[in-house]
Scaffold this motif. Structure first.
Motif, PDB file in Angstrom:
ATOM      1  N   THR A 206     -12.370  -7.520  10.287  1.00 43.16           N
ATOM      2  CA  THR A 206     -10.961  -7.774   9.970  1.00 43.16           C
ATOM      3  C   THR A 206     -10.386  -8.919  10.809  1.00 43.16           C
ATOM      4  O   THR A 206      -9.584  -9.719  10.312  1.00 43.16           O
ATOM      5  CB  THR A 206     -10.106  -6.517  10.199  1.00 43.16           C
ATOM      6  N   ASN A 210      -8.851 -12.408   9.370  1.00 44.04           N
ATOM      7  CA  ASN A 210      -7.474 -12.821   9.635  1.00 44.04           C
ATOM      8  C   ASN A 210      -7.418 -14.252  10.159  1.00 44.04           C
ATOM      9  O   ASN A 210      -6.520 -15.027   9.798  1.00 44.04           O
ATOM     10  CB  ASN A 210      -6.834 -11.867  10.647  1.00 44.04           C
ATOM     11  N   ILE A 232     -13.271  -3.287  12.915  1.00 45.92           N
ATOM     12  CA  ILE A 232     -11.816  -3.260  12.775  1.00 45.92           C
ATOM     13  C   ILE A 232     -11.162  -3.667  14.093  1.00 45.92           C
ATOM     14  O   ILE A 232     -11.384  -3.030  15.135  1.00 45.92           O
ATOM     15  CB  ILE A 232     -11.321  -1.851  12.371  1.00 45.92           C
ATOM     16  N   ASP A 234      -7.644  -6.496  15.669  1.00 44.01           N
ATOM     17  CA  ASP A 234      -6.474  -7.307  15.329  1.00 44.01           C
ATOM     18  C   ASP A 234      -6.405  -8.546  16.215  1.00 44.01           C
ATOM     19  O   ASP A 234      -7.010  -8.604  17.291  1.00 44.01           O
ATOM     20  CB  ASP A 234      -5.210  -6.460  15.510  1.00 44.01           C
ATOM     21  N   PRO A 245      -5.231  -2.531  15.922  1.00 43.35           N
ATOM     22  CA  PRO A 245      -4.446  -2.845  14.715  1.00 43.35           C
ATOM     23  C   PRO A 245      -2.949  -2.628  14.917  1.00 43.35           C
ATOM     24  O   PRO A 245      -2.531  -1.752  15.664  1.00 43.35           O
ATOM     25  CB  PRO A 245      -5.011  -1.873  13.678  1.00 43.35           C
ATOM     26  N   THR A 258      -1.820  -9.250  10.499  1.00 40.45           N
ATOM     27  CA  THR A 258      -3.049  -8.944   9.754  1.00 40.45           C
ATOM     28  C   THR A 258      -2.693  -8.128   8.514  1.00 40.45           C
ATOM     29  O   THR A 258      -1.828  -7.260   8.560  1.00 40.45           O
ATOM     30  CB  THR A 258      -4.033  -8.164  10.644  1.00 40.45           C
ATOM     31  N   TRP A 260      -3.093  -5.429   6.809  1.00 41.12           N
ATOM     32  CA  TRP A 260      -3.610  -4.062   6.805  1.00 41.12           C
ATOM     33  C   TRP A 260      -3.397  -3.382   5.462  1.00 41.12           C
ATOM     34  O   TRP A 260      -4.181  -2.514   5.069  1.00 41.12           O
ATOM     35  CB  TRP A 260      -2.991  -3.255   7.941  1.00 41.12           C
ATOM     36  N   SER A 261      -2.360  -3.767   4.754  1.00 42.50           N
ATOM     37  CA  SER A 261      -2.137  -3.206   3.420  1.00 42.50           C
ATOM     38  C   SER A 261      -3.276  -3.595   2.484  1.00 42.50           C
ATOM     39  O   SER A 261      -3.820  -2.761   1.751  1.00 42.50           O
ATOM     40  CB  SER A 261      -0.805  -3.707   2.861  1.00 42.50           C
ATOM     41  N   PHE A 263      -6.242  -4.443   3.387  1.00 38.31           N
ATOM     42  CA  PHE A 263      -7.434  -3.771   3.913  1.00 38.31           C
ATOM     43  C   PHE A 263      -7.562  -2.377   3.302  1.00 38.31           C
ATOM     44  O   PHE A 263      -8.621  -2.008   2.763  1.00 38.31           O
ATOM     45  CB  PHE A 263      -7.317  -3.696   5.435  1.00 38.31           C
ATOM     46  N   THR A 302      -5.264   5.751  15.439  1.00 40.25           N
ATOM     47  CA  THR A 302      -5.079   4.687  14.443  1.00 40.25           C
ATOM     48  C   THR A 302      -6.098   4.842  13.326  1.00 40.25           C
ATOM     49  O   THR A 302      -5.782   4.670  12.143  1.00 40.25           O
ATOM     50  CB  THR A 302      -5.213   3.300  15.103  1.00 40.25           C
ATOM     51  N   PHE A 306      -5.517   5.513   9.255  1.00 39.31           N
ATOM     52  CA  PHE A 306      -6.205   4.849   8.149  1.00 39.31           C
ATOM     53  C   PHE A 306      -6.872   5.878   7.232  1.00 39.31           C
ATOM     54  O   PHE A 306      -6.870   5.726   6.004  1.00 39.31           O
ATOM     55  CB  PHE A 306      -7.255   3.866   8.678  1.00 39.31           C
ATOM     56  N   LEU A 321       1.739   1.034   3.514  1.00 39.08           N
ATOM     57  CA  LEU A 321       0.507   0.275   3.270  1.00 39.08           C
ATOM     58  C   LEU A 321       0.231   0.215   1.776  1.00 39.08           C
ATOM     59  O   LEU A 321      -0.679  -0.400   1.336  1.00 39.08           O
ATOM     60  CB  LEU A 321      -0.664   0.928   4.011  1.00 39.08           C
TER      61      LEU A 321
END
Length: 321
Positions: A206, A210, A232, A234, A245, A258, A260-261, A263, A302, A306, A321
């Motif tokens: 990720t 980004n 994963i 950030d 993240p 980043t 994340w939505s 993702f 976190t 997810f 998200l």
């Protein structure tokens, strides 16, 4: 069923690996990404230096890692993925160093992976596009390396996974190896068909995505079943910081830097059901040592968030998200 994992780096130490794995378990992790790359650091290789760790015999390496294997098993931690030391090819490294990386380090990494009964090992593709003149020629060299590992991967029941990387050109970050999802999907399929087995997969990073502005949802959807493992973490879109993240925002209104939505949407579209693995080891050295367990719990939480987002019936959350 989705599980949550994290790197062993900065948590699990050779001096007392059992304590590190127990800390991971208490924090809420069930899986670990074994940081084999920390035994031959990339910064040394880029300076054309190497240590003698991989000069040991396979039996000596197994003896060295036996306490890790026993510690993980005792804590109930599954080592589900591993990172091969990188780079496995240094453009200005010369024949001796590069042959050592290719023929000794890479192959012994595969045996260590098998010793841990770890199904996936992540490798970095060769960064040679600007040396050779094209991305296609760069991939040809990476594929030659992967072809050399294929018989061993089949013998040891290991899947090698390439990941999307970035490169630095003239002070700017640009796309590196394996950043075109469509090309990678085709290449992975051709490779596996040629070797008559599922030997090559993909690791989606990720943070790297980004940095180069990849469309997360499109990338993941295109990869589909070829996606096997995740890295994963950030960053601020400028440096490869490997942070937690949601740490960075684009505006004071707290729009995440980043996607994340995208993702989550991408993972949902391909019905991802493997391990949400965090590559956040630098975080543990930026916080005070006394906070390590709390930080690990936060990373695991976190991952739990997810997981809820990926559930077919997600709970209501404050973050959209």
């Amino acid at each position: 069923m989705i599980s949550i994992g994290v790197q062993t780096k900065n948590v699990v130490y050779d001096s007392d690996p059992a304590a590190g794995y127990e800390m991971l378990k208490k924090a809420g992790f069930s899986c670990a990404d074994f940081s084999l790359n920390s035994y031959l650091p990339n910064f040394s290789l880029y300076q054309l230096e190497r240590n003698d760790f991989f000069d040991r015999s396979e039996a000596e390496l197994e003896q060295h890692f036996l306490p890790h294997k026993k510690g993980a098993e005792a804590a109930g931690i599954v080592i589900n993925q591993m990172h091969m030391p990188y780079p496995v090819y240094v453009p200005n490294g010369g024949t001796v160093l590069n042959e050592y990386l290719w023929n000794i380090v890479a192959r012994k990494s595969m045996y260590i992976c098998a010793f841990f009964q770890c199904p996936y090992i992540v490798v970095h593709g060769f960064k040679l596009a600007y040396n050779l003149g094209s991305e296609e020629m760069e991939w040809a060299q990476t594929e030659k390396f992967l072809d050399s590992l294929a018989p061993l991967a089949k013998e040891l029941h290991i899947m090698v996974c390439v990941e999307n990387l970035y490169n630095s050109i003239g002070g700017h970050l640009v796309e590196g190896p394996c950043c075109n999802a469509g090309k990678m999907a085709e290449r992975i399929d051709r490779f596996n068909a040629r070797h008559r087995g599922e030997l090559l997969g993909f690791c989606f990073d990720t943070g790297h995505a980004n940095l180069v502005g990849s469309d997360f949802e499109s990338f993941l959807t295109t990869l589909g079943h070829r996606l096997k493992v995740l890295h994963i973490h950030d960053n601020d879109g400028v440096g490869d910081l490997h942070q937690i993240p949601f740490t960075f925002t684009k505006t004071r209104e707290n729009t995440a830097s980043t996607d994340w939505s995208g993702f989550i949407k991408g993972l949902k579209r391909i019905h991802f059901d493997r391990v949400l693995s965090f590559e956040t080891a630098p975080v543990l050295s930026s916080f005070p040592q006394e906070m390590k367990e709390q930080v690990l719990r936060f990373i695991a939480d976190t991952g739990g968030y997810f997981c809820k987002c990926l559930s077919p019936f997600p709970e209501k959350t404050g973050q959209s998200l």
